[in-house]
Scaffold this motif. Structure first.
Motif, mmCIF file in Angstrom:
data_model
loop_
_atom_site.group_PDB
_atom_site.id
_atom_site.type_symbol
_atom_site.label_atom_id
_atom_site.label_comp_id
_atom_site.label_asym_id
_atom_site.label_seq_id
_atom_site.Cartn_x
_atom_site.Cartn_y
_atom_site.Cartn_z
ATOM 1 N N MET A 1 19.310 -22.015 -52.732
ATOM 2 C CA MET A 1 19.921 -20.904 -51.990
ATOM 3 C C MET A 1 20.604 -19.944 -52.967
ATOM 4 S SD MET A 1 22.651 -21.104 -48.865
ATOM 5 C CE MET A 1 23.226 -19.623 -48.073
ATOM 6 N N LYS A 2 20.389 -18.659 -52.774
ATOM 7 C CA LYS A 2 20.959 -17.670 -53.666
ATOM 8 C C LYS A 2 22.468 -17.534 -53.464
ATOM 9 C CE LYS A 2 16.977 -14.708 -54.535
ATOM 10 N NZ LYS A 2 16.530 -13.324 -54.703
ATOM 11 N N ASP A 26 18.417 -15.694 -59.230
ATOM 12 C CA ASP A 26 18.841 -16.292 -57.953
ATOM 13 C C ASP A 26 20.200 -15.836 -57.449
ATOM 14 O OD1 ASP A 26 16.474 -17.731 -57.595
ATOM 15 O OD2 ASP A 26 17.188 -19.362 -58.858
ATOM 16 N N PHE A 27 20.507 -14.565 -57.650
ATOM 17 C CA PHE A 27 21.722 -13.986 -57.078
ATOM 18 C C PHE A 27 21.363 -12.818 -56.174
ATOM 19 C CE2 PHE A 27 23.595 -16.169 -60.668
ATOM 20 C CZ PHE A 27 24.874 -16.514 -60.229
ATOM 21 N N ASN A 28 22.122 -12.649 -55.095
ATOM 22 C CA ASN A 28 22.184 -11.393 -54.364
ATOM 23 C C ASN A 28 23.441 -10.670 -54.840
ATOM 24 O OD1 ASN A 28 19.831 -11.751 -52.784
ATOM 25 N ND2 ASN A 28 20.960 -13.079 -51.380
ATOM 26 N N LEU A 29 23.447 -9.337 -54.735
ATOM 27 C CA LEU A 29 24.482 -8.566 -55.406
ATOM 28 C C LEU A 29 25.192 -7.561 -54.508
ATOM 29 C CD1 LEU A 29 22.476 -7.717 -58.653
ATOM 30 C CD2 LEU A 29 24.231 -9.487 -58.407
ATOM 31 N N ILE A 30 26.511 -7.509 -54.668
ATOM 32 C CA ILE A 30 27.322 -6.413 -54.140
ATOM 33 C C ILE A 30 27.753 -5.600 -55.356
ATOM 34 C CG2 ILE A 30 29.392 -5.746 -52.861
ATOM 35 C CD1 ILE A 30 29.247 -8.562 -51.532
ATOM 36 N N LEU A 31 27.284 -4.379 -55.443
ATOM 37 C CA LEU A 31 27.559 -3.537 -56.603
ATOM 38 C C LEU A 31 28.577 -2.469 -56.237
ATOM 39 C CD1 LEU A 31 23.890 -3.030 -57.856
ATOM 40 C CD2 LEU A 31 25.509 -4.836 -58.482
ATOM 41 N N THR A 32 29.627 -2.353 -57.040
ATOM 42 C CA THR A 32 30.673 -1.386 -56.729
ATOM 43 C C THR A 32 30.914 -0.433 -57.893
ATOM 44 O OG1 THR A 32 32.725 -2.414 -57.573
ATOM 45 C CG2 THR A 32 31.778 -3.353 -55.560
ATOM 46 N N CYS A 52 15.917 -9.829 -55.060
ATOM 47 C CA CYS A 52 17.368 -9.772 -54.855
ATOM 48 C C CYS A 52 17.716 -8.773 -53.752
ATOM 49 C CB CYS A 52 18.027 -9.357 -56.175
ATOM 50 S SG CYS A 52 19.779 -9.027 -56.089
ATOM 51 N N LYS A 53 18.652 -9.160 -52.881
ATOM 52 C CA LYS A 53 19.215 -8.237 -51.894
ATOM 53 C C LYS A 53 20.438 -7.569 -52.522
ATOM 54 C CE LYS A 53 17.826 -10.914 -47.816
ATOM 55 N NZ LYS A 53 18.320 -11.670 -46.633
ATOM 56 N N VAL A 54 20.599 -6.272 -52.239
ATOM 57 C CA VAL A 54 21.695 -5.518 -52.846
ATOM 58 C C VAL A 54 22.454 -4.732 -51.785
ATOM 59 C CG1 VAL A 54 22.340 -3.769 -54.553
ATOM 60 C CG2 VAL A 54 20.376 -5.259 -54.987
ATOM 61 N N TRP A 78 27.492 -10.498 -45.777
ATOM 62 C CA TRP A 78 27.915 -10.312 -47.164
ATOM 63 C C TRP A 78 29.341 -10.803 -47.415
ATOM 64 C CZ3 TRP A 78 24.661 -8.995 -50.992
ATOM 65 C CH2 TRP A 78 23.443 -8.398 -50.644
ATOM 66 N N MET A 79 29.958 -11.413 -46.436
ATOM 67 C CA MET A 79 31.374 -11.778 -46.555
ATOM 68 C C MET A 79 31.633 -12.981 -47.464
ATOM 69 S SD MET A 79 33.135 -9.518 -44.971
ATOM 70 C CE MET A 79 34.743 -10.233 -44.690
ATOM 71 N N ASN A 80 30.669 -13.874 -47.572
ATOM 72 C CA ASN A 80 30.865 -15.071 -48.401
ATOM 73 C C ASN A 80 30.441 -14.771 -49.843
ATOM 74 O OD1 ASN A 80 31.870 -16.604 -46.297
ATOM 75 N ND2 ASN A 80 29.877 -17.444 -45.758
ATOM 76 N N ILE A 81 31.412 -14.398 -50.639
ATOM 77 C CA ILE A 81 31.159 -14.017 -52.026
ATOM 78 C C ILE A 81 31.405 -15.231 -52.917
ATOM 79 C CG2 ILE A 81 31.960 -12.545 -53.923
ATOM 80 C CD1 ILE A 81 32.669 -10.479 -51.631
ATOM 81 N N ASP A 82 30.387 -15.616 -53.656
ATOM 82 C CA ASP A 82 30.465 -16.804 -54.511
ATOM 83 C C ASP A 82 31.017 -16.490 -55.900
ATOM 84 O OD1 ASP A 82 28.967 -18.758 -52.717
ATOM 85 O OD2 ASP A 82 27.513 -17.130 -52.886
ATOM 86 N N VAL A 83 30.715 -15.279 -56.379
ATOM 87 C CA VAL A 83 31.132 -14.887 -57.728
ATOM 88 C C VAL A 83 31.770 -13.507 -57.675
ATOM 89 C CG1 VAL A 83 30.328 -14.235 -60.043
ATOM 90 C CG2 VAL A 83 29.339 -16.227 -58.889
ATOM 91 N N LEU A 84 32.957 -13.391 -58.254
ATOM 92 C CA LEU A 84 33.605 -12.090 -58.431
ATOM 93 C C LEU A 84 33.629 -11.798 -59.924
ATOM 94 C CD1 LEU A 84 35.270 -9.600 -57.664
ATOM 95 C CD2 LEU A 84 37.316 -11.066 -57.690
#
Length: 252
Positions: A1-2, A26-32, A52-54, A78-84
């Motif tokens: 699971m990503k 194997d990561f999905n990304l929130i880019l800011t 990857c989903k972005v 997108w609320m469950n963020i594994d890595v900041l």
């Protein structure tokens, strides 16, 4: 699971290269970031070249209100963020303390310290709820030494080092990993920003030696994020072969 990683300052340099690398691992990304066009271009490139989903968030991390609004706008998926990855940061100016530009001081303090705190305060509680997560802070050789005319910038990166240690202690019982990466000279927009667009001055910083590149730090971050569950990398100092201390270079 990503896993899902949120990267601040993803519009250039280390943040941009890390986004590219994580997208293929194997990561999905929130880019800011503040520059919407750059974020959209990067998101398009990543989704075209990987599975990857972005999701992008456009805001200035110096603003507590805008940071809060951006995080709260995340869709439920997108609320469950594994890595900041607290990557957003900059140096502004190069002056003695007695000739310092107060606006430069505030820009560095608001971005490098307060911005890091704002986003961490919003993301960390969710990690605590799940007893899972990883926070990676981008520090600097300037967080371990102080060099002439680097006074406030060095102070902000010393603060990042101390905050990383504080987070590590606070998160210990929750099973959350906390790491910092401290690069030496990396050829990114860093010097261009520091010298306020003076490309000739910025280029001279890297003359006569091979600096680190953003990809080198991205690979270091990936290494940190892919260690086994029982391994936490507290801090990595990464230097060019030609740099021994903050101002000690072997230039040919």
């Amino acid at each position: 699971m990503k896993r899902t990683a949120l990267i601040t300052g993803a519009t250039a340099g280390i943040g941009e290269e890390t986004a590219r690398l994580l997208s293929k691992n194997d990561f999905n990304l929130i880019l800011t970031g503040r520059r919407e066009e750059r974020l959209k271009k990067l998101a398009d490139e990543i989704t075209r070249d990987s599975e990857c989903k972005v999701h992008i968030l456009v805001f200035d991390i110096r603003s507590r209100e805008k940071t809060m609004e951006a995080v709260k706008s995340l869709p439920q998926e997108w609320m469950n963020i594994d890595v900041l990855l607290n990557n957003a940061g900059l140096a502004a100016g190069l002056n003695t303390i007695q000739e310092g530009v107060v606006d430069d001081w505030e820009q560095m303090i608001d971005t490098n310290i307060k911005g890091l705190l704002y986003i961490t305060r919003l993301i960390a509680p969710k990690m605590v709820e799940r007893n899972s997560g990883h926070i990676v802070n981008i520090s600097s050789i300037a967080g371990k030494e102080t060099y002439p005319m680097g006074n406030v910038y060095c102070a902000t990166k010393h603060a990042v080092q101390s905050l990383t240690q504080g987070m590590r202690l606070d998160m210990l019982k929750h099973g959350i990993k906390v790491s910092s990466v401290s690069p030496g000279a990396v050829e990114t927009e860093f010097s261009l920003v520091r010298f306020k667009g003076d490309k000739e001055k910025a280029d001279k910083v890297y003359e006569g030696f091979t600096p680190l590149f953003a990809k080198d730090i991205a690979e270091t971050i990936l290494f940190i994020l892919t260690r086994p569950a029982h391994v936490n990398i507290d801090d990595i100092l990464v230097m060019p072969t030609a740099q021994a201390f903050s101002r000690e270079f072997y230039r040919k």
